[in-house]
Structure formats: structure tokens, C-alpha cells
Enzyme design. Structure first.
Site, PDB file in Angstrom:
ATOM      1  N   GLU A  74      -4.140  -1.224  -9.235  1.00 55.12           N
ATOM      2  CA  GLU A  74      -3.278  -2.397  -9.044  1.00 55.12           C
ATOM      3  C   GLU A  74      -3.951  -3.625  -9.632  1.00 55.12           C
ATOM      4  O   GLU A  74      -5.167  -3.778  -9.456  1.00 55.12           O
ATOM      5  CB  GLU A  74      -2.993  -2.610  -7.548  1.00 55.12           C
ATOM      6  CG  GLU A  74      -2.195  -1.465  -6.946  1.00 55.12           C
ATOM      7  CD  GLU A  74      -1.908  -1.640  -5.452  1.00 55.12           C
ATOM      8  OE1 GLU A  74      -2.226  -2.708  -4.897  1.00 55.12           O
ATOM      9  OE2 GLU A  74      -1.356  -0.704  -4.857  1.00 55.12           O
ATOM     10  N   HIS A 108       3.005  -4.326  -4.429  1.00 58.23           N
ATOM     11  CA  HIS A 108       2.285  -4.206  -3.154  1.00 58.23           C
ATOM     12  C   HIS A 108       2.689  -5.345  -2.207  1.00 58.23           C
ATOM     13  O   HIS A 108       1.829  -6.083  -1.713  1.00 58.23           O
ATOM     14  CB  HIS A 108       0.767  -4.183  -3.370  1.00 58.23           C
ATOM     15  CG  HIS A 108       0.025  -3.600  -2.191  1.00 58.23           C
ATOM     16  ND1 HIS A 108      -1.159  -2.909  -2.312  1.00 58.23           N
ATOM     17  CD2 HIS A 108       0.310  -3.591  -0.860  1.00 58.23           C
ATOM     18  CE1 HIS A 108      -1.564  -2.537  -1.113  1.00 58.23           C
ATOM     19  NE2 HIS A 108      -0.683  -2.935  -0.209  1.00 58.23           N
ATOM     20  N   ARG A 146      -0.602   4.004   0.255  1.00 61.89           N
ATOM     21  CA  ARG A 146      -1.611   3.635  -0.734  1.00 61.89           C
ATOM     22  C   ARG A 146      -1.359   4.513  -1.957  1.00 61.89           C
ATOM     23  O   ARG A 146      -0.955   5.680  -1.826  1.00 61.89           O
ATOM     24  CB  ARG A 146      -3.034   3.895  -0.219  1.00 61.89           C
ATOM     25  CG  ARG A 146      -3.557   2.850   0.745  1.00 61.89           C
ATOM     26  CD  ARG A 146      -3.881   1.522   0.061  1.00 61.89           C
ATOM     27  NE  ARG A 146      -4.400   0.512   0.984  1.00 61.89           N
ATOM     28  CZ  ARG A 146      -3.650  -0.361   1.645  1.00 61.89           C
ATOM     29  NH1 ARG A 146      -2.340  -0.363   1.504  1.00 61.89           N
ATOM     30  NH2 ARG A 146      -4.211  -1.264   2.433  1.00 61.89           N
TER      31      ARG A 146
HETATM   32  P1  NAD Z   1      -1.046   3.258  11.762  1.00 59.86           P
HETATM   33  O1  NAD Z   1      -2.469   3.459  12.081  1.00 59.86           O
HETATM   34  O2  NAD Z   1      -0.173   2.529  12.728  1.00 59.86           O
HETATM   35  O3  NAD Z   1      -0.343   4.663  11.486  1.00 59.86           O
HETATM   36  C1  NAD Z   1      -0.847   5.625  10.620  1.00 59.86           C
HETATM   37  C2  NAD Z   1      -0.346   6.966  11.117  1.00 59.86           C
HETATM   38  O4  NAD Z   1      -0.672   7.968  10.151  1.00 59.86           O
HETATM   39  C3  NAD Z   1      -0.975   7.372  12.446  1.00 59.86           C
HETATM   40  O5  NAD Z   1       0.052   7.768  13.336  1.00 59.86           O
HETATM   41  C4  NAD Z   1      -1.870   8.551  12.073  1.00 59.86           C
HETATM   42  O6  NAD Z   1      -1.970   9.499  13.103  1.00 59.86           O
HETATM   43  C5  NAD Z   1      -1.104   9.110  10.889  1.00 59.86           C
HETATM   44  N1  NAD Z   1      -1.894   9.974  10.031  1.00 59.86           N
HETATM   45  C6  NAD Z   1      -3.186   9.832   9.646  1.00 59.86           C
HETATM   46  N2  NAD Z   1      -3.542  10.858   8.857  1.00 59.86           N
HETATM   47  C7  NAD Z   1      -2.450  11.660   8.734  1.00 59.86           C
HETATM   48  C8  NAD Z   1      -2.185  12.859   8.048  1.00 59.86           C
HETATM   49  N3  NAD Z   1      -3.147  13.478   7.343  1.00 59.86           N
HETATM   50  N4  NAD Z   1      -0.946  13.383   8.125  1.00 59.86           N
HETATM   51  C9  NAD Z   1       0.024  12.797   8.860  1.00 59.86           C
HETATM   52  N5  NAD Z   1      -0.168  11.647   9.553  1.00 59.86           N
HETATM   53  C10 NAD Z   1      -1.393  11.092   9.477  1.00 59.86           C
HETATM   54  O7  NAD Z   1      -1.034   2.525  10.345  1.00 59.86           O
HETATM   55  P2  NAD Z   1       0.204   1.772   9.694  1.00 59.86           P
HETATM   56  O8  NAD Z   1       0.156   0.337  10.052  1.00 59.86           O
HETATM   57  O9  NAD Z   1       1.425   2.563   9.912  1.00 59.86           O
HETATM   58  O10 NAD Z   1      -0.205   1.834   8.150  1.00 59.86           O
HETATM   59  C11 NAD Z   1      -0.383   3.058   7.491  1.00 59.86           C
HETATM   60  C12 NAD Z   1      -0.958   2.780   6.105  1.00 59.86           C
HETATM   61  O11 NAD Z   1       0.050   2.160   5.302  1.00 59.86           O
HETATM   62  C13 NAD Z   1      -2.108   1.793   6.115  1.00 59.86           C
HETATM   63  O12 NAD Z   1      -3.344   2.452   6.334  1.00 59.86           O
HETATM   64  C14 NAD Z   1      -2.036   1.173   4.748  1.00 59.86           C
HETATM   65  O13 NAD Z   1      -2.802   1.902   3.834  1.00 59.86           O
HETATM   66  C15 NAD Z   1      -0.568   1.278   4.377  1.00 59.86           C
HETATM   67  N6  NAD Z   1       0.135  -0.016   4.452  1.00 59.86           N
HETATM   68  C16 NAD Z   1       0.740  -0.491   3.334  1.00 59.86           C
HETATM   69  C17 NAD Z   1       1.414  -1.700   3.370  1.00 59.86           C
HETATM   70  C18 NAD Z   1       2.106  -2.243   2.148  1.00 59.86           C
HETATM   71  O14 NAD Z   1       2.212  -3.441   1.993  1.00 59.86           O
HETATM   72  N7  NAD Z   1       2.612  -1.409   1.273  1.00 59.86           N
HETATM   73  C19 NAD Z   1       1.455  -2.452   4.562  1.00 59.86           C
HETATM   74  C20 NAD Z   1       0.850  -1.922   5.705  1.00 59.86           C
HETATM   75  C21 NAD Z   1       0.197  -0.698   5.648  1.00 59.86           C
END
Ligand code: NAD
Length: 308
Positions: A255, A274, A226
């Protein structure tokens, strides 16, 4: 909760037409129908959506087609007894491939060729501009679905991986694991730093001026998480001052990225709108989570991917 009718809101059009998800869910033992905001929502007990609006307070279940749910009103949903589920678990392949693409664009100078082509200019890189990613190191911040997809694709290209997670437990393919408090050390020897964490109170501004200063001068920041996970003004300064080599950015504090942003005009910055997680099968991946939860509701089991 009783579920007879499930709405698919028009707001999902940002990722796929709502009708194709309705079609995908046709075999479920509930009526599935396209709704448009509050229009058509009266008959529904649940909705699959990109947005949240006031009338959703009257539903029993809201499913977000995104993984990141930072824009949902958690407290209000708890107070209204609305369950929220998300779509985490489906983006590893698409995001992993996009991040590999950014890394290869920088190393093989593909972004330069595309820019030159737009001007019909034949301009080979300098003899020492192009490089290969094999043997380079990437620091992947967040080892969830996105992080895992990135690790799989980059290790396939011969990239070595440093990981950052809250508990420094080992992870396959990751040879060094740091905690967020050690982030400056973690990024210090990486050629790529990849942000893959959710936006939370802990991660807002996590990649700040200090972290950017700790990166190598020849390093690239890749943000597929994000926008607000990175301090964007500090990033612009780091790029302008040559503190880092470049960035690939899929997400931004605002955005669409405003026309006035200096990021648009930087040669070593790739801006994507995005869309790093886009795939023509997105509705099928969302559909499998929704279908599983509909079945769970029918037999009174807990929902998967539940956030609230
Ligand atoms: P997920 O829940 O599978 O994984 C997130 C990981 O981050 C978890 O393992 C969690 O423990 C870890 N985490 C949380 N806080 C942390 C911190 N302070 N330091 C280190 N690790 C930490 O989620 P995901 O599907 O991997 O997605 C992650 C994020 O990516 C989403 O929340 C979303 O904002 C973003 N995303 C963006 C797109 C895009 O199109 N660009 C697509 C999907 C997700």
C-alpha cells in the site's frame, strides 16, 4: 506504571488530526500533548500512535489507533516491558456499511454507472446484468468486530450468512458456522466472500488459489482485513481467468497499490485506499478506549484491548 503525560503522535494524521484527540481527552487527569516521532516524547510515559519507532521502547504503554497490530514488534515490546493496546471494537458500523456498499454496488451495477459517468456515457446495463442481494449468501471469514458489523448490515438486506471461525460455536444471524480448515466448503455456495480476520501466521495467505477455485464463478471477494490474508497474485489470476466474478479490495499486500497493478484496470474490481473503517467520529471512538485505560492505570486495573 506512572502516567503523567500522554503523547498523541502525528502519525495518527492518517485517520484524524492529532489535535482533535488531544481536545477529546482534555478532561483526563493527565497532560495530553501532540508529539512528532521522538520530538516531544521525552516527557511522555505513553503514546497514542499509528507507527512504532525505537524511542517507544522507553515508554510504559503504546496505544494503536488501529485494530490490526501486525506491524508492531511484539517480541521487542515484551522484552522492553512496553504494554500494547489496540482499537478493536470500534469498526463494526463503518466496515459493515462499507461492505454493504460494495455488495450493493456490484448487484445494482453502481460501479459501472460511476465509470460511465466519468466518460459522459449513457449506457444502461444488459437486461439480466442487475440483480438484488436479498436471498443471496455471504461467507464471512472472521466473526469478531468487523465480522459482526458485516453480518448485521448484510442480514438487514436479506442476505443469508455462512460464518468461519476457529471454534464453530453458533452466532446470531449466522446460519452455518465452519472452521478455517473447512474454508473451501464454506465459500462454495456464497455470492460474497468477506475476509474479516487479523493478519497472523495462521491467516497469511488463507484465501489462496484453492479457496478462490472453490468459489462460484459469479462470486465476489471482499477484503477489508489485510492484503496478505489473500494470495494477491492468485486473486489476479482468478479474476483474469473468470474463476470469480469480481472483488472489492480495501487492503493490499503493498500500500498504496502500485500503479502497475492489474487490479486498477479491472471493470469488476473496486479498489478503495484502506479507508473502509473511516468515519468523522473515529477520534471519539479511539478516545473512549484511551480514556478508559487511563482511568484503569490510575487505579491499578488491567488495561482493556491489551495485545502485549
Ligand atoms: P477482532 O479481534 O474484533 O476480530 C477478529 C476475529 O477474527 C476474532 O473473532 C478472531 O477469533 C478471529 N480469527 C482470528 N484468526 C482466525 C482464523 N484463523 N480463522 C477465523 N477467524 C479467526 O478484530 P476486528 O476489529 O474485527 O479486526 C479484524 C482485522 O481487520 C484487524 O486485525 C485488521 O487487520 C483489519 N481491519 C481493517 C480495517 C480497514 O480499514 N480495512 C479496519 C479495522 C480492522
Amino acid at each position: 506504571m506512572r502516567l503523567d503525560t500522554l503523547g498523541v503522535d502525528e502519525s495518527v494524521s492518517i485517520l484524524f488530526p492529532p489535535e482533535i484527540l488531544v481536545e477529546e481527552l482534555a478532561g483526563l487527569p493527565v497532560t495530553t500533548t501532540v508529539v512528532n516521532g521522538s520530538h516531544g516524547l521525552d516527557d511522555c510515559q505513553a503514546v497514542v500512535t499509528f507507527d512504532y519507532w525505537d524511542a517507544c521502547d522507553d515508554l510504559g504503554w503504546v496505544h494503536s489507533i488501529q485494530s490490526g497490530v501486525d506491524q508492531f514488534p511484539f517480541d521487542r515490546m515484551r522484552a522492553a516491558d512496553v504494554a500494547l493496546t489496540n482499537s478493536t471494537g470500534i469498526h463494526g458500523d463503518a466496515i459493515g456499511e462499507t461492505v454493504a456498499g460494495y455488495a450493493l454496488a456490484f448487484s445494482r451495477r453502481l460501479h459501472e454507472h460511476v465509470a460511465n459517468q466519468g466518460e459522459a456515457t449513457w449506457s444502461p446495463p444488459e437486461w439480466d446484468d442487475a440483480w438484488t442481494v436479498r436471498g443471496e449468501r455471504a461467507c464471512v471469514v472472521g466473526l469478531g468486530t468487523l465480522g459482526r458489523g458485516v453480518v448485521d448490515r448484510l442480514t438487514g438486506l436479506g442476505v443469508e450468512i455462512t460464518g468461519v471461525r476457529r471454534t464453530p460455536t453458533p452466532e446470531p444471524g449466522v446460519d452455518e458456522v465452519y472452521t478455517p480448515s473447512e474454508l473451501r466448503d464454506a465459500v462454495s455456495n456464497a455470492r460474497f466472500v468477506v475476509a474479516a480476520v487479523p493478519l497472523t501466521d495462521d491467516t497469511r495467505g488463507l484465501l489462496d488459489a484453492d479457496v478462490l477455485a472453490a468459489m462460484r464463478e459469479d462470486a465476489y471477494l471482499i477484503n477489508v482485513a489485510r492484503g496478505a490474508v489473500v494470495d494477491q497474485p492468485a486473486l489476479v489470476s482468478a479474476l483474469e481467468d473468470g474463476e470469480i466474478a469480481g472483488a472489492a479490495l480495501d487492503v493490499f499486500e503493498t500500500e498504496p497499490l502500485p500503479d502497475s497493478s492489474p487490479l486498477w484496470g479491472m471493470d469488476e474490481v473496486i479498489v478503495s485506499p484502506h479507508c473502509a473503517g473511516f468515519t468523522h467520529r473515529y477520534h471519539k471512538h479511539v478516545g473512549s478506549i484511551v480514556a478508559e485505560n487511563v482511568e484503569r492505570l490510575q487505579v491499578g486495573n488491567d488495561l482493556i484491548n491489551r495485545v502485549v
